[in-house]
Enzyme design. Sequence first.
Site, mmCIF file in Angstrom:
data_model
loop_
_atom_site.group_PDB
_atom_site.id
_atom_site.type_symbol
_atom_site.label_atom_id
_atom_site.label_comp_id
_atom_site.label_asym_id
_atom_site.label_seq_id
_atom_site.Cartn_x
_atom_site.Cartn_y
_atom_site.Cartn_z
ATOM 1 N N LYS A 73 0.846 -1.200 0.000
ATOM 2 C CA LYS A 73 0.000 0.000 0.000
ATOM 3 C C LYS A 73 0.875 1.242 0.000
ATOM 4 C CE LYS A 73 -3.820 2.338 0.582
ATOM 5 N NZ LYS A 73 -3.248 3.418 -0.242
ATOM 6 N N LYS A 97 5.287 2.300 8.684
ATOM 7 C CA LYS A 97 4.086 2.995 9.153
ATOM 8 C C LYS A 97 2.945 2.015 9.422
ATOM 9 C CE LYS A 97 5.011 7.046 6.279
ATOM 10 N NZ LYS A 97 4.484 7.912 5.208
ATOM 11 N N LYS A 109 5.075 2.000 -3.026
ATOM 12 C CA LYS A 109 5.203 3.402 -3.429
ATOM 13 C C LYS A 109 5.447 3.467 -4.925
ATOM 14 C CE LYS A 109 4.968 7.329 -1.177
ATOM 15 N NZ LYS A 109 4.066 7.583 -0.035
ATOM 16 N N THR A 193 -3.620 13.006 6.566
ATOM 17 C CA THR A 193 -2.208 13.063 6.934
ATOM 18 C C THR A 193 -1.938 14.259 7.843
ATOM 19 O OG1 THR A 193 -1.611 12.014 4.831
ATOM 20 C CG2 THR A 193 0.154 13.081 6.066
ATOM 21 N N ASN A 224 -0.950 19.855 0.295
ATOM 22 C CA ASN A 224 -2.061 19.288 1.058
ATOM 23 C C ASN A 224 -1.715 19.102 2.529
ATOM 24 O OD1 ASN A 224 -3.109 16.328 2.067
ATOM 25 N ND2 ASN A 224 -4.742 17.563 1.191
ATOM 26 N N SER A 352 -6.539 5.695 4.496
ATOM 27 C CA SER A 352 -6.604 4.886 3.274
ATOM 28 C C SER A 352 -7.066 3.470 3.606
ATOM 29 C CB SER A 352 -5.235 4.833 2.601
ATOM 30 O OG SER A 352 -5.005 5.993 1.833
#
Length: 418
Positions: A73, A97, A109, A193, A224, A352
């Site tokens: 992910k 994470k 990624k 985030t 963001n 997510s």
Amino acid sequence: MKNGVELSNPLEIVQRMLEVATQELDLPQGVYEILKKPKRILKVSIPVRMDDGTYREFEGYRSQHLDVLGPTKGGVRFHPGVTEDEVAALSIWMSMKAAILGIPYGGGKGGIVVNPKELSERELEELSRGFIRELEPIMGPEKDIPAPDVNTTPQIMGWMIDEFSRLKGKNVPGTITGKPLILGGSEGRVEATGRGVVFTIEDAAKKLGLELEGMTAVVQGFGNVGSITAKLLHERGVKVLGIVDAGGGIYHKDGLPIEELIGYAQTTGTVAGYNGYESLSNDDLFAADVDILVPAALENQITSVTGPTIRAKIVAEAANGPTTPDGNAAMEKNGVTVIPDILCNAGGVTVSYFEWVQNTTHLRWTEQEVNERLHTEMAEAFDDVYEMKEQKGCTMREAAYLVAVERIAQAMEARGWI
């Protein structure tokens, strides 16, 4: 420092941290050998017909680090500085994470070497769809799940999920997160985030016996994550005195009007020049006499040069890999409390995960439900890392890696990998 040169390659940096963690936990050498590099890196070339009728080839990558805890992910970034080593390192950080948050994911990624501001909307859509056509064989809700990252948006995720669904001949919303709400996106995902960053700042302030209201902050990066972090800090009574982005920076001793700044930056592309405020450089931002410093830009910002100048009590790493080992050592020496990136900015992958769960179960959660769940998850993760820090007498960064590596090693053992 390596051979007299400051270590700045993100892959080498994360590999060093993994090696130290596996040794501290007295784990078999095989654990480090599995962790130190991705299971798979796909490099692709994406042809795009430009608006003038010519064709350009864009280079893209997708790194899948480890699937011992679940499908890989992680986000997809569009940036001219994307490299294979960067994408590999980012996928490893994603594994860390997920493990810290107890989420059943491995790290992934992706990235494309491009400046999206130079493309028209049609060219950007074609590039996004072309990337998915190349990734389709290794993607899926139980394989690998992309999401937004630097310079990518819910709209880009919308194009990507549409292309994947076309290729599969059916709707598969759980394959991509960070989608528009109408396509199965989650409430609260855009702010996740930054909101998670603020939750960890609140927890760190409590541990230091500090009240958030009345504190001061500076923020590097106003995309963001940086803008949402600044907005939520401002709402909690923190004075955000300075902001620097790619176009420049501004400072005001009485605090900046964050809501107005967000609108201004969306129109102009930068905070620079707002209201004639005093300009602020990167170096001045890091050396600012404030309580909280939030690096929310790219890698390698806190270095042997900027690290020793930091006077903030708390550094909250909203970006991935913003600190080099030398920069980290300088902050440790000066007693700065660092909330490491693999804990601090994990709110994005957490929500997510919530989106993926909602897609899988065909449920919809309210924004309040999402934010409450995020707060609970981030608080538990912070406590787990802080407890490890106290137990081992180490830094928060070292403790975060110890928590993550220990959990991943347990999964490896359960599967019979080690």
